[in-house]
Design a protein around this motif. Structure first.
Motif, PDB file in Angstrom:
ATOM      1  N   VAL A 171       0.842  -1.190   0.000  1.00  0.00           N
ATOM      2  CA  VAL A 171       0.000   0.000   0.000  1.00  0.00           C
ATOM      3  C   VAL A 171       0.877   1.239   0.000  1.00  0.00           C
ATOM      4  O   VAL A 171       1.920   1.258   0.643  1.00  0.00           O
ATOM      5  CB  VAL A 171      -0.913   0.050   1.244  1.00  0.00           C
ATOM      6  CG1 VAL A 171      -2.297  -0.402   0.888  1.00  0.00           C
ATOM      7  CG2 VAL A 171      -0.318  -0.796   2.358  1.00  0.00           C
ATOM      8  N   ALA A 172       0.473   2.242  -0.712  1.00  0.00           N
ATOM      9  CA  ALA A 172       1.267   3.472  -0.753  1.00  0.00           C
ATOM     10  C   ALA A 172       0.517   4.581  -0.029  1.00  0.00           C
ATOM     11  O   ALA A 172      -0.374   5.202  -0.590  1.00  0.00           O
ATOM     12  CB  ALA A 172       1.546   3.863  -2.200  1.00  0.00           C
ATOM     13  N   PHE A 173       0.871   4.789   1.229  1.00  0.00           N
ATOM     14  CA  PHE A 173       0.249   5.865   1.995  1.00  0.00           C
ATOM     15  C   PHE A 173       1.031   7.153   1.807  1.00  0.00           C
ATOM     16  O   PHE A 173       2.226   7.110   1.546  1.00  0.00           O
ATOM     17  CB  PHE A 173       0.313   5.584   3.502  1.00  0.00           C
ATOM     18  CG  PHE A 173      -0.465   4.403   3.936  1.00  0.00           C
ATOM     19  CD1 PHE A 173      -1.819   4.329   3.709  1.00  0.00           C
ATOM     20  CD2 PHE A 173       0.166   3.373   4.615  1.00  0.00           C
ATOM     21  CE1 PHE A 173      -2.543   3.239   4.139  1.00  0.00           C
ATOM     22  CE2 PHE A 173      -0.550   2.281   5.051  1.00  0.00           C
ATOM     23  CZ  PHE A 173      -1.903   2.210   4.812  1.00  0.00           C
ATOM     24  N   THR A 174       0.355   8.249   2.008  1.00  0.00           N
ATOM     25  CA  THR A 174       1.085   9.486   2.249  1.00  0.00           C
ATOM     26  C   THR A 174       1.254   9.556   3.756  1.00  0.00           C
ATOM     27  O   THR A 174       0.284   9.447   4.490  1.00  0.00           O
ATOM     28  CB  THR A 174       0.252  10.708   1.790  1.00  0.00           C
ATOM     29  OG1 THR A 174      -0.258  10.410   0.501  1.00  0.00           O
ATOM     30  CG2 THR A 174       1.113  11.951   1.755  1.00  0.00           C
ATOM     31  N   LEU A 175       2.465   9.718   4.183  1.00  0.00           N
ATOM     32  CA  LEU A 175       2.698   9.725   5.629  1.00  0.00           C
ATOM     33  C   LEU A 175       2.030  10.933   6.272  1.00  0.00           C
ATOM     34  O   LEU A 175       1.926  11.996   5.658  1.00  0.00           O
ATOM     35  CB  LEU A 175       4.190   9.763   5.929  1.00  0.00           C
ATOM     36  CG  LEU A 175       5.004   8.516   5.608  1.00  0.00           C
ATOM     37  CD1 LEU A 175       6.397   8.652   6.193  1.00  0.00           C
ATOM     38  CD2 LEU A 175       4.341   7.261   6.159  1.00  0.00           C
ATOM     39  N   THR A 176       1.589  10.765   7.494  1.00  0.00           N
ATOM     40  CA  THR A 176       1.098  11.913   8.257  1.00  0.00           C
ATOM     41  C   THR A 176       2.303  12.770   8.642  1.00  0.00           C
ATOM     42  O   THR A 176       3.448  12.306   8.583  1.00  0.00           O
ATOM     43  CB  THR A 176       0.394  11.460   9.542  1.00  0.00           C
ATOM     44  OG1 THR A 176       1.370  10.816  10.370  1.00  0.00           O
ATOM     45  CG2 THR A 176      -0.732  10.482   9.252  1.00  0.00           C
ATOM     46  N   ASN A 177       2.031  13.989   9.069  1.00  0.00           N
ATOM     47  CA  ASN A 177       3.142  14.858   9.478  1.00  0.00           C
ATOM     48  C   ASN A 177       3.939  14.241  10.608  1.00  0.00           C
ATOM     49  O   ASN A 177       5.165  14.296  10.628  1.00  0.00           O
ATOM     50  CB  ASN A 177       2.617  16.225   9.931  1.00  0.00           C
ATOM     51  CG  ASN A 177       2.172  17.046   8.735  1.00  0.00           C
ATOM     52  OD1 ASN A 177       2.543  16.732   7.596  1.00  0.00           O
ATOM     53  ND2 ASN A 177       1.375  18.068   8.990  1.00  0.00           N
ATOM     54  N   ALA A 178       3.204  13.658  11.552  1.00  0.00           N
ATOM     55  CA  ALA A 178       3.891  13.067  12.697  1.00  0.00           C
ATOM     56  C   ALA A 178       4.787  11.926  12.234  1.00  0.00           C
ATOM     57  O   ALA A 178       5.954  11.830  12.643  1.00  0.00           O
ATOM     58  CB  ALA A 178       2.875  12.560  13.709  1.00  0.00           C
ATOM     59  N   GLN A 179       4.285  11.076  11.354  1.00  0.00           N
ATOM     60  CA  GLN A 179       5.093   9.971  10.840  1.00  0.00           C
ATOM     61  C   GLN A 179       6.330  10.503  10.109  1.00  0.00           C
ATOM     62  O   GLN A 179       7.440   9.998  10.304  1.00  0.00           O
ATOM     63  CB  GLN A 179       4.278   9.098   9.883  1.00  0.00           C
ATOM     64  CG  GLN A 179       3.306   8.155  10.568  1.00  0.00           C
ATOM     65  CD  GLN A 179       2.384   7.462   9.572  1.00  0.00           C
ATOM     66  OE1 GLN A 179       1.911   8.084   8.618  1.00  0.00           O
ATOM     67  NE2 GLN A 179       2.128   6.181   9.773  1.00  0.00           N
ATOM     68  N   SER A 180       6.132  11.525   9.261  1.00  0.00           N
ATOM     69  CA  SER A 180       7.267  12.063   8.507  1.00  0.00           C
ATOM     70  C   SER A 180       8.353  12.577   9.429  1.00  0.00           C
ATOM     71  O   SER A 180       9.545  12.360   9.197  1.00  0.00           O
ATOM     72  CB  SER A 180       6.837  13.228   7.611  1.00  0.00           C
ATOM     73  OG  SER A 180       5.823  12.841   6.769  1.00  0.00           O
ATOM     74  N   GLY A 181       7.922  13.282  10.489  1.00  0.00           N
ATOM     75  CA  GLY A 181       8.896  13.850  11.425  1.00  0.00           C
ATOM     76  C   GLY A 181       9.742  12.761  12.056  1.00  0.00           C
ATOM     77  O   GLY A 181      10.979  12.846  12.095  1.00  0.00           O
ATOM     78  N   VAL A 182       9.066  11.732  12.523  1.00  0.00           N
ATOM     79  CA  VAL A 182       9.752  10.619  13.169  1.00  0.00           C
ATOM     80  C   VAL A 182      10.700   9.931  12.182  1.00  0.00           C
ATOM     81  O   VAL A 182      11.860   9.655  12.481  1.00  0.00           O
ATOM     82  CB  VAL A 182       8.703   9.614  13.701  1.00  0.00           C
ATOM     83  CG1 VAL A 182       9.313   8.274  13.995  1.00  0.00           C
ATOM     84  CG2 VAL A 182       8.017  10.189  14.945  1.00  0.00           C
TER      85      VAL A 182
END
Ligand code: ADP
Ligand code: ZN
Length: 754
Positions: A216-227
């Motif tokens: 699956v290709a999600f767009t990461l949430t901001n929180a996920q991207s930061g981490v």
């Protein structure tokens, strides 16, 4: 000979001597020493550190591991005493220098025999006592083309050549099927030298029959991207770094793990992901297989031996660069390790409950240090130790405070069983509230999970009227009822008292022995709701992996309405249609005679709440308890980890428990009660002698909470000190005086003292 226990040996250098005369061999036995054997010239030529070797021990031949090669005997060994090694099994090490180094650390830190550790580090079946039953690659006949010559070919033979031209070498069996010929056709081609038939290894792939999901290709949430960014920066540095990823259930930690692994791979570094339960591995590993294809290898104990060997071999030869597995996967022979993810790092299953007693999470940290890798410990409910380490700068704390898609956390409510008791005048397993919830959930065509937090074996005593449990005056733990003796005993200090007739707190006579089984719950639910399709999952049913996987699949497909089980149901699974989780009794867990009982209960409730409402509909969690005001329950219902941590860490501090002290437990066990008792008293005496400076606090001996197990009696002693070094010194000194080491288990940093 030196014992590994007290003085870990440095690896000998082989540099100078190219044909060493002696091999130091670790045997997979419960002995705290290595053995030296003489190598004849032929063996000497071929011996390498990390290879298996067959050596005499008494009158038997056993397989051990070469841990060092040397030209000289240590001063304390006489040449005449040295026996000749018999034969070598491997010409190349099965245990690489990195793994050997890690095994040495484990052996030293956890005070367990090096040979046992190496055995645990290798796939099972690689260390039998005779050579006959070794696990080997599985061989099949394969066929490949040779140069075309003048040969005249029959029609069938032409089809064979064509198939090989199109698809390359393949197994004889597949070739015969594709070309629609018999094996004799291929054999005649081989006689004409048009093809070659050879033996090739076939891979036993544990996922061969698993359905392949599309990544699956999600767009990461901001929180996920930061981490993710923080972790990626660390991986790019190529040095050791440790993170604690505290993300609430459903916050998308798995997605972060997968991206970090992809990132490591793009930098040409391998990764490893440890998971606590076998049960979770199929779910995760299928996902990883979808992402990374054949680069993924799977390690877990319920695979067949052949499968495990093949997966291990694929990692060793660099074919597989991502490993997912349970505890022992921490020893996977991964090359160029860049990243280790430890999912659900708080889980006690990372701790091996038999010798060698090691903790895979802590071993992962050390491995990452030694191999300059990044380690990510992930959890919705970090262990107190890990959060403490993060607070004190040992780990970098990363947080994912919200569920993906702003899905609300499940609402958790407490059902006060004291009221239920008062209402009915007798104990009830299911409150009306919980039964109603199960019914309405079923009517809405949604699913429920019913959980029994029953880890204990011996029962404890509870007043149904006021919820009081009976505590030890010295230790702040629950007394455990011993039916055979009809007394209550403290498993820390051996305080004993008679069972009271009335509750010491409220003076009513509703003293009650707690303990129901999952089987009973399943039966009751089927009686209450004949139309409800119920299945049960616990240790008894999970012995058979197929049954377990089928139950989960049936539940996932909606063919089962309600799943009843122990805490293993609380973890990892993602069932979007589950909107109710009921915890029948949380009290057994709360009152366990273990300093981690509050922590475990908090973790359980939080994890369980994470199972409800993962789809579009909100979830509800109902917890039945006689302790509605217990801080572990209050904070778990509020989903407030930090509030729980703050309260619990104070308790640990005030009562001198980890992480404020180092802890070791000594378990003396044996068939004869008198002997076990006197041995443990003797051990206590030796511990006191070794503890002259009073740097440690020694408790016990007391009967272990499992006072009799597998026809053995068990007594327990605990050593506590602010200094880990002192704990080890005292434990080692006392252990040296023990004649039969098999009768004493030493556990460093026990995860539970049950
Ligand atoms: P956790 O491991 O933290 O409990 P999961 O990784 O299981 O959480 O994620 C919860 C759900 O959210 C899963 O169904 C997952 O597929 C989904 N998910 C994760 N990341 C995203 C994202 N960026 N966008 C949409 N859905 C996501
Ligand atoms: Zn006590």
């Amino acid at each position: 000979m030196k014992t590994i226990l007290s003085e870990p040996r440095e690896p000998h250098s082989v540099g100078a001597a190219s044909t060493p005369a002696f091999a130091e061999v670790a045997l997979p036995l419960h002995v705290f020493q290595t053995f030296t054997y003489r190598l004849n010239p032929a063996l000497s030529e071929e011996a390498v550190v990390g290879a298996r070797i067959v050596v005499p021990l008494g009158r038997k031949l056993v397989t051990g591991y070469i841990v060092a090669l040397t030209d000289q005997l240590s001063a304390n060994l006489a040449d005449v005493d040295i026996k000749d090694a018999q034969s070598l099994i491997d010409l190349e090490p099965v245990c690489s220098p990195e793994i050997l180094q890690l095994a040495r650390w484990v052996s030293d830190y956890y005070a367990c025999p090096l040979g046992e550790v190496i055995k645990a580090a290798l796939p099972p079946g690689m260390t039998p006592s005779t050579k006959r039953d070794f696990i080997k690659p599985k061989l099949r006949r394969f066929v490949r083309l040779r140069e075309a010559g003048e040969q005249k070919l029959t029609e069938g033979q032409s089809r064979v050549v064509q198939a090989l031209e199109q698809s390359g070498p393949m197994s004889l069996q597949a070739l015969c099927e594709i070309a629609a010929v018999g094996a004799s056709t291929v054999a005649s081609l081989a006689r004409k030298s048009r093809v070659e038939i050879y033996d090739g290894a076939v891979r036993r792939d544990p996922l061969a029959h698993a359905s392949q999901e599309k990544p699956v290709a999600f767009t990461l949430t901001n929180a996920q991207s930061g981490v993710l960014q923080d972790i990626e920066q660390q991986i790019a540095r190529g040095t050791y770094g440790a993170f604690l990823l505290h993300g609430v259930t459903g916050s998308g930690k798995t997605e972060v793990y997968i991206r970090t692994m992809r990132n490591a791979l793009s930098l040409d570094r391998s990764s490893m992901m440890l998971v606590p339960e076998i049960a979770l591995t199929p779910v995760f590993s299928r996902r990883l297989r979808a992402e990374f294809g054949d680069q993924v290898a799977i390690f877990h104990s319920s695979l067949q031996k052949g499968e495990r060997f093949d997966e291990w071999a694929r990692v060793k030869n660099g074919e597989a660069r991502i490993v997912i597995g349970t505890r022992s996967a921490v020893f996977a022979p991964v090359q160029n390790l860049g990243l280790i993810v430890v999912d659900e790092e708080h889980e006690s299953s990372y701790r091996q409950q038999e010798s060698p007693y090691y903790n895979a999470r802590d071993t992962a940290i050390v491995r990452a240090q030694k191999e300059s890798a990044t380690v990510v410990l992930g959890s919705a409910t970090p262990s107190l130790e890990s959060f403490y380490n993060a607070r004190h700068g040992k780990y970098t704390l990363l947080t994912l405070p919200q569920r993906v898609g702003a899905r609300p956390m499940a609402l958790a409510a407490i059902i006060d069983m004291r009221n239920v008791f008062a209402r009915h005048g007798k104990p009830r397993v299911f409150s009306d509230e919980l039964l109603d919830a199960i019914r309405t959930t079923h009517e809405r065509k949604e699913q429920s999970i019913i959980l029994l937090n029953r880890r204990g074996y011996s029962r404890f005593i509870l007043c149904r009227s006021c919820g009081e449990t009976i505590q030890c005056p010295n230790c702040d733990v629950t007394l455990t009822y011993h039916r055979s003796e009809r007394v209550m005993v403290c498993h820390y200090c051996n305080h004993r008292q008679a069972v009271p007739r009335v509750c010491p707190a409220c003076e009513k006579k509703y003293i009650y022995y707690v303990g129901e089984g999952t089987e009973q719950l399943e039966e009751m639910l089927t009686q209450f709701f004949p139309a409800l399709r119920v299945a049960r999952i616990d240790r008894d049913t999970t012995v058979r992996r197929k049954v377990f996987e089928k139950s989960l699949a049936d539940f996932s497909n909606g063919e089962i309405d309600t799943l009843v089980g122990t805490q293993m149901l609380a973890k990892g699974h993602d069932f979007p249609n589950v909107t109710l989780v009921g915890v029948v009794s949380v009290d057994t867990g709360l009152a366990l005679p273990d300093f981690r009982s509050a922590e475990r209960t908090f973790q359980l409730i939080t994890q369980v709440a994470g199972r409800a409402g993962r789809g579009d509909r909100p979830g509800k969690v109902l917890i039945q308890t006689y302790h509605p005001y217990h801080y572990a329950l209050r904070h778990a219902c509020a989903q407030d980890y930090e509030a729980f941590y703050n309260e619990e860490i104070n308790y640990r501090k005030n009562h001198s428990y980890p992480p404020f002290v180092a802890l070791a437990s000594l378990l003396v066990h044996g068939p004869d009660l008198g002997r076990v008792r006197s041995d443990s008293l003797e051990l206590r005496k030796q511990l006191d002698l070794a503890n002259e400076g009073r740097k440690c606090r020694i408790l016990g001996p007391a009967p272990a909470p499992l006072a009799r197990l597998k026809a053995e009696h068990r007594f327990q002693l605990l050593i506590k000190s602010r200094s880990r070094k002192h704990v080890r010194e005292v434990a080692d000194a006392a252990l040296k005086t023990v004649s039969n080491l098999r009768s004493v288990n030493l556990e460093i940093d026990p995860v539970s003292i049950m």
